[in-house]
Scaffold this motif. Sequence first.
Motif, short mmCIF file in Angstrom:
data_model
loop_
_atom_site.label_atom_id
_atom_site.label_comp_id
_atom_site.label_asym_id
_atom_site.label_seq_id
_atom_site.Cartn_x
_atom_site.Cartn_y
_atom_site.Cartn_z
N LEU A 6 0.82 -1.20 0.00
CA LEU A 6 0.00 0.00 0.00
C LEU A 6 0.86 1.26 0.00
CD1 LEU A 6 -2.84 -0.96 2.50
CD2 LEU A 6 -3.09 -0.53 0.05
N LEU A 7 1.88 1.25 0.84
CA LEU A 7 2.78 2.40 0.91
C LEU A 7 3.51 2.59 -0.41
CD1 LEU A 7 4.30 1.98 4.48
CD2 LEU A 7 2.66 3.71 3.72
N GLY A 8 3.92 1.49 -1.01
CA GLY A 8 4.59 1.57 -2.29
C GLY A 8 3.68 2.14 -3.37
N GLY A 9 2.41 1.68 -3.35
CA GLY A 9 1.45 2.20 -4.32
C GLY A 9 1.19 3.68 -4.12
N ALA A 10 1.13 4.10 -2.85
CA ALA A 10 0.90 5.52 -2.56
C ALA A 10 2.05 6.37 -3.07
CB ALA A 10 0.69 5.72 -1.07
N VAL A 11 3.26 5.88 -2.84
CA VAL A 11 4.43 6.62 -3.30
C VAL A 11 4.44 6.72 -4.82
CG1 VAL A 11 6.94 6.57 -3.47
CG2 VAL A 11 5.83 6.09 -1.28
N LEU A 12 4.13 5.59 -5.48
CA LEU A 12 4.09 5.60 -6.94
C LEU A 12 3.00 6.52 -7.46
CD1 LEU A 12 4.64 1.81 -7.76
CD2 LEU A 12 6.23 3.71 -8.21
N GLY A 13 1.82 6.49 -6.77
CA GLY A 13 0.71 7.36 -7.19
C GLY A 13 1.05 8.82 -7.03
N THR A 14 1.70 9.15 -5.90
CA THR A 14 2.10 10.54 -5.67
C THR A 14 3.12 10.98 -6.70
OG1 THR A 14 1.71 10.31 -3.29
CG2 THR A 14 3.14 12.10 -4.00
N GLY A 15 4.06 10.10 -7.00
CA GLY A 15 5.06 10.43 -8.00
C GLY A 15 4.45 10.63 -9.37
N ALA A 16 3.48 9.76 -9.71
CA ALA A 16 2.83 9.88 -11.01
C ALA A 16 2.05 11.18 -11.11
CB ALA A 16 1.90 8.69 -11.24
N LEU A 17 1.34 11.55 -10.02
CA LEU A 17 0.57 12.79 -10.02
C LEU A 17 1.49 13.99 -10.16
CD1 LEU A 17 -2.29 13.91 -9.74
CD2 LEU A 17 -1.95 13.99 -7.27
N ALA A 18 2.61 13.97 -9.45
CA ALA A 18 3.57 15.06 -9.56
C ALA A 18 4.12 15.16 -10.98
CB ALA A 18 4.71 14.86 -8.56
N ALA A 19 4.37 14.02 -11.60
CA ALA A 19 4.91 14.03 -12.96
C ALA A 19 3.88 14.58 -13.94
CB ALA A 19 5.31 12.61 -13.36
N ILE A 20 2.62 14.22 -13.75
CA ILE A 20 1.57 14.73 -14.63
C ILE A 20 1.44 16.25 -14.48
CG2 ILE A 20 -0.93 14.74 -15.03
CD1 ILE A 20 -0.90 11.76 -14.26
N ASN A 21 1.44 16.71 -13.23
CA ASN A 21 1.35 18.15 -12.98
C ASN A 21 2.51 18.90 -13.64
OD1 ASN A 21 -1.00 17.89 -11.49
ND2 ASN A 21 0.03 17.91 -9.51
N THR A 22 3.69 18.36 -13.49
CA THR A 22 4.87 19.00 -14.08
C THR A 22 4.79 18.99 -15.60
OG1 THR A 22 6.25 18.35 -12.20
CG2 THR A 22 7.38 18.92 -14.24
N GLY A 23 4.32 17.87 -16.15
CA GLY A 23 4.22 17.77 -17.60
C GLY A 23 3.22 18.73 -18.20
N LEU A 24 2.21 19.14 -17.43
CA LEU A 24 1.19 20.05 -17.92
C LEU A 24 1.55 21.53 -17.72
CD1 LEU A 24 -2.07 18.22 -16.77
CD2 LEU A 24 -1.25 18.52 -19.11
N ARG A 25 2.66 21.79 -17.06
CA ARG A 25 3.04 23.19 -16.83
C ARG A 25 3.53 23.82 -18.12
NH1 ARG A 25 7.25 23.93 -12.24
NH2 ARG A 25 5.44 23.19 -11.06
N TYR A 26 3.09 25.05 -18.36
CA TYR A 26 3.55 25.80 -19.53
C TYR A 26 4.80 26.57 -19.13
CZ TYR A 26 3.77 29.13 -23.36
OH TYR A 26 4.20 29.88 -24.42
N GLU A 27 5.91 26.27 -19.78
CA GLU A 27 7.18 26.86 -19.41
C GLU A 27 7.56 28.07 -20.27
OE1 GLU A 27 8.63 26.03 -16.80
OE2 GLU A 27 8.00 23.96 -16.34
N GLY A 28 6.79 28.35 -21.31
CA GLY A 28 7.10 29.48 -22.19
C GLY A 28 6.72 30.81 -21.56
N GLU A 29 7.00 31.87 -22.27
CA GLU A 29 6.64 33.21 -21.81
C GLU A 29 5.34 33.63 -22.48
OE1 GLU A 29 8.51 37.74 -21.65
OE2 GLU A 29 9.75 36.03 -22.20
N LEU A 30 4.39 34.09 -21.68
CA LEU A 30 3.13 34.55 -22.24
C LEU A 30 3.33 35.87 -22.97
CD1 LEU A 30 0.56 33.92 -19.37
CD2 LEU A 30 0.56 32.83 -21.61
N GLU A 31 2.82 35.93 -24.19
CA GLU A 31 2.85 37.19 -24.92
C GLU A 31 1.62 38.00 -24.55
OE1 GLU A 31 0.33 34.46 -27.42
OE2 GLU A 31 2.09 34.29 -26.11
N SER A 32 1.66 39.30 -24.82
CA SER A 32 0.47 40.11 -24.59
C SER A 32 -0.58 39.73 -25.62
CB SER A 32 0.80 41.60 -24.71
OG SER A 32 -0.40 42.36 -24.66
N PRO A 33 -1.82 39.55 -25.20
CA PRO A 33 -2.88 39.24 -26.16
C PRO A 33 -3.43 40.48 -26.86
CG PRO A 33 -3.76 39.24 -23.95
CD PRO A 33 -2.29 39.50 -23.81
N LEU A 34 -2.89 41.65 -26.53
CA LEU A 34 -3.37 42.91 -27.08
C LEU A 34 -2.27 43.60 -27.88
CD1 LEU A 34 -5.13 44.26 -23.87
CD2 LEU A 34 -6.20 43.03 -25.76
#
Length: 316
Positions: A6-34
Amino acid sequence: MKLRNLLGGAVLGTGALAAINTGLRYEGELESPLDGDDRTFRWRGMDVAYTEAGDPDDPDLLLLHGINAAGSSGEWRAVFDDLAADYHVVAPDFPGYGRSDRPPLRYSAALYEDFVHDFLAEFDEPAVVASSLSAAYAVAAVDGGAEGGVELSGFVAVCPTATAGPSPAKGWLRELFRAPLVGQALFNGITSKPAIRYFNADHGYDDPANPSAEWIDYEWRTTHVENARFAPASFISGTLNSDIDLAAALGDLDVPPTIVWGREATVSPLTDGRELADAADARLVVFDRARLLPHVEHPERFVETVEEALVAAAAA
């Protein structure tokens, strides 16, 4: 053995969630929309981005975007250039939104009321066009409290409200969205492109095809930069609701306010607009085939409405 699994699964699940969150982060610079000149207003240790256009000698017109999960000055993209033909137009990204700094604060209505007050005070009797919650912050800035209010030369409010989240506010909900893993994952869920399309179609636009693919992409990117969830966490939980009596404050303005409403609005229905306009003795302009964003769906008529409102305010 089971506990270890159970502990191993929790650690893997937490790691997977963190990886998904990191993968969805936009690292570029936002341009002005105007289209305009990008500027920075230094406020309380934060860089607040804004775009200005038009002749600086023309009357100042400040455009204050609505507060939501994907809010930004880009809300004014359809009317910005046309308004700049006759006005010195200035559109900021609120702290915690758009290209402005996004520190992990517990954002509040009081903070935004102070920001709007201080930003408006940089100009000499500006006219203001404000959307949704920012209209409440703007009329609070006119009062100003102990700091003294600012004077306006005109005021147009688009579907104005003092309450856009649960009331009373739910502090636990704000803290849930602020949580590093689960909160980020929840925020990623409500700001996915399918979710953005849903919210746009459900209460933003009468015509779901109105927001372009490019704009939806910008909304996705502005909600996936680092720390993007903190200001919306306060919005979603109701802690950005204003305590101001909006009708009384509108009625107390020294300039005649104009309220613009979309006839098909559902989240803030037209009945709310009629009641508010009657209580504030304000002019109400209703746009057919529009919801919360009539300035995007009917930009030409909206520009005409703003110009009429400011001419009437000047005459008054």
